[in-house]
Design an enzyme around this catalytic site. Sequence first.
Site, PDB file in Angstrom:
ATOM      1  CE1 TYR A  11     -12.374  30.252   1.547  1.00  0.00           C
ATOM      2  CE2 TYR A  11     -14.669  30.111   1.255  1.00  0.00           C
ATOM      3  CZ  TYR A  11     -13.460  30.224   0.685  1.00  0.00           C
ATOM      4  OH  TYR A  11     -13.267  30.407  -0.483  1.00  0.00           O
ATOM      5  CB  ILE A  52     -21.956  37.175  18.448  1.00  0.00           C
ATOM      6  CG1 ILE A  52     -23.296  35.867  18.003  1.00  0.00           C
ATOM      7  CG2 ILE A  52     -21.000  36.977  17.281  1.00  0.00           C
ATOM      8  CD1 ILE A  52     -23.986  36.052  16.797  1.00  0.00           C
ATOM      9  CG  PHE A  73     -18.069  37.137   8.234  1.00  0.00           C
ATOM     10  CD1 PHE A  73     -18.291  37.477   6.862  1.00  0.00           C
ATOM     11  CD2 PHE A  73     -17.339  38.327   8.833  1.00  0.00           C
ATOM     12  CE1 PHE A  73     -18.004  38.480   6.286  1.00  0.00           C
ATOM     13  CE2 PHE A  73     -16.847  39.573   8.035  1.00  0.00           C
ATOM     14  CZ  PHE A  73     -17.163  39.667   6.896  1.00  0.00           C
ATOM     15  CB  ALA A  75     -24.198  32.454  10.188  1.00  0.00           C
ATOM     16  CE1 TYR A  76     -22.343  26.603  14.420  1.00  0.00           C
ATOM     17  CE2 TYR A  76     -24.830  26.353  15.075  1.00  0.00           C
ATOM     18  CZ  TYR A  76     -23.274  26.482  15.472  1.00  0.00           C
ATOM     19  OH  TYR A  76     -22.964  26.230  16.614  1.00  0.00           O
ATOM     20  CE1 TYR A 141     -26.590  30.054   5.682  1.00  0.00           C
ATOM     21  CE2 TYR A 141     -27.176  29.861   3.474  1.00  0.00           C
ATOM     22  CZ  TYR A 141     -26.531  30.423   4.422  1.00  0.00           C
ATOM     23  OH  TYR A 141     -25.446  31.276   4.116  1.00  0.00           O
ATOM     24  CG  PHE A 208     -24.781  16.228  -5.635  1.00  0.00           C
ATOM     25  CD1 PHE A 208     -24.538  14.770  -5.415  1.00  0.00           C
ATOM     26  CD2 PHE A 208     -24.125  17.150  -4.798  1.00  0.00           C
ATOM     27  CE1 PHE A 208     -23.944  14.512  -3.954  1.00  0.00           C
ATOM     28  CE2 PHE A 208     -23.409  16.852  -3.696  1.00  0.00           C
ATOM     29  CZ  PHE A 208     -23.171  15.600  -3.157  1.00  0.00           C
ATOM     30  CG  ASP A 285     -28.023  21.560  -5.317  1.00  0.00           C
ATOM     31  OD1 ASP A 285     -27.738  22.452  -4.299  1.00  0.00           O
ATOM     32  OD2 ASP A 285     -27.384  20.579  -5.509  1.00  0.00           O
TER      33      ASP A 285
HETATM   34  N1  UDP Z   1     -22.095  19.855  -6.213  1.00  0.00           N
HETATM   35  C1  UDP Z   1     -21.789  18.535  -6.646  1.00  0.00           C
HETATM   36  N2  UDP Z   1     -20.946  17.773  -5.956  1.00  0.00           N
HETATM   37  C2  UDP Z   1     -20.563  17.988  -4.803  1.00  0.00           C
HETATM   38  C3  UDP Z   1     -20.955  19.334  -4.425  1.00  0.00           C
HETATM   39  C4  UDP Z   1     -21.473  20.253  -4.930  1.00  0.00           C
HETATM   40  O1  UDP Z   1     -22.036  18.201  -7.795  1.00  0.00           O
HETATM   41  O2  UDP Z   1     -19.913  17.323  -4.037  1.00  0.00           O
HETATM   42  C5  UDP Z   1     -22.952  21.003  -7.080  1.00  0.00           C
HETATM   43  C6  UDP Z   1     -23.971  21.547  -6.400  1.00  0.00           C
HETATM   44  O3  UDP Z   1     -25.221  20.422  -6.663  1.00  0.00           O
HETATM   45  C7  UDP Z   1     -24.237  22.599  -6.923  1.00  0.00           C
HETATM   46  C8  UDP Z   1     -22.748  22.982  -7.242  1.00  0.00           C
HETATM   47  O4  UDP Z   1     -21.863  21.913  -7.249  1.00  0.00           O
HETATM   48  O5  UDP Z   1     -24.851  22.628  -7.990  1.00  0.00           O
HETATM   49  C9  UDP Z   1     -22.155  24.182  -6.039  1.00  0.00           C
HETATM   50  O6  UDP Z   1     -22.462  23.506  -4.694  1.00  0.00           O
HETATM   51  P1  UDP Z   1     -21.772  24.005  -3.468  1.00  0.00           P
HETATM   52  O7  UDP Z   1     -22.405  23.091  -2.497  1.00  0.00           O
HETATM   53  O8  UDP Z   1     -20.281  24.386  -3.594  1.00  0.00           O
HETATM   54  O9  UDP Z   1     -22.486  25.477  -3.300  1.00  0.00           O
HETATM   55  P2  UDP Z   1     -23.916  26.071  -3.236  1.00  0.00           P
HETATM   56  O10 UDP Z   1     -24.528  26.185  -4.665  1.00  0.00           O
HETATM   57  O11 UDP Z   1     -24.705  24.642  -2.827  1.00  0.00           O
HETATM   58  O12 UDP Z   1     -24.076  27.139  -2.257  1.00  0.00           O
END
Ligand code: UDP
Length: 324
Positions: A11, A52, A73, A75-76, A141, A208, A285
């Site tokens: 991406y 790599i 770039f 990476a997992y 990660y 979430f 999160d």
């Molecule tokens: N999020 C959500 N539902 C989803 C995916 C993400 O509510 O299906 C929320 C997640 O909890 C975070 C924000 O959206 O607060 C961004 O999440 P994302 O996975 O896009 O990126 P991250 O911040 O985890 O790298």
Amino acid sequence: MNILVTGGAGYIGSHITRYILRRDLRPVVLDNLVYGHRESVPRGVPFYHGQIADSKLVAKIIRQEKINAVMHFSAYAYVGESVENPQKYYENNFCQTQKLLETLLAHDIKYFIFSSTCATYGIHATTKLSETLPQNPINPYGFTKLAVERMLSDYSQAYGLHYAALRYFNAAGADDDGAIGEAHDPETHLIPLALQSILNPEKQLKIFGTDYPTPDGTCVRDYIHVYDLAAAHLQALDYIMRKKTSDCFNLGSENGYSVKAIIQTCEKISGLKVNYQETVRRAGDPAYLVADSSKAHKILGWQARYDLEKIIATAWQWEKYRRY
Ligand code: UDP
């Protein structure tokens, strides 16, 4: 200048490859195509399929393509998976990067841009994260990315490597002409999932958590367009080459948007309703992740140009007509 882009079919890597091309520099892509898409690499860009850590292959690319610098770039990047299967992450993100660096140094490649992340910071009481904060990742990660940052710092002192570690906040958006965009499988990111719920009645977005200590109870993030990231990569490369130095920079817009604000903006841009349901928190999160990017402004002269509406407009354009 010839720039090796590892993970150039992924991406962020594919957008940066395009950006490099538009700046009349010469990208060369190496990708194992585990998560990347061959279609996202523009025709005419030299493409090598492989690992790599394959030192023979990397040495061949360096010689054949007269590589001057590397942007790394590959990476997992699934946080949840890194908790369940840390071995996969340490092996791929750290051990393979160590092998790559070994080959680069053996061939006197001294300029390296590393795709790092705000996930290296972990959780802090402050709402805006600056580079001076301690880095205490809360998942494997983040640790793999931090471990590479430490390795780069040690290698720069011992072997004269010049690097920039770029700590991205939430990369988002797509190419302005809709040719390439975000295409993770599985997709876990908020903006593509919100837009997909508009286009596909079978897909419902789950929010979430609505009980975070934020104004509307949902998590706040800093979304940054992939082409703004791309610009920073070239500015960082120019900086480390001119100054023969190494440094780390946060790359974010410095604006925080809640999950609900993202949903509202997706509805505004598309003119359609996001299909969502409120659910429990996702593990790991943090409530707020917003960048203090003043160091990149000052030292690199970098500024984010895409605001949230523009970011989502490019992502919407991509989701509507995507080819892969
Ligand atoms: N999020 C959500 N539902 C989803 C995916 C993400 O509510 O299906 C929320 C997640 O909890 C975070 C924000 O959206 O607060 C961004 O999440 P994302 O996975 O896009 O990126 P991250 O911040 O985890 O790298």
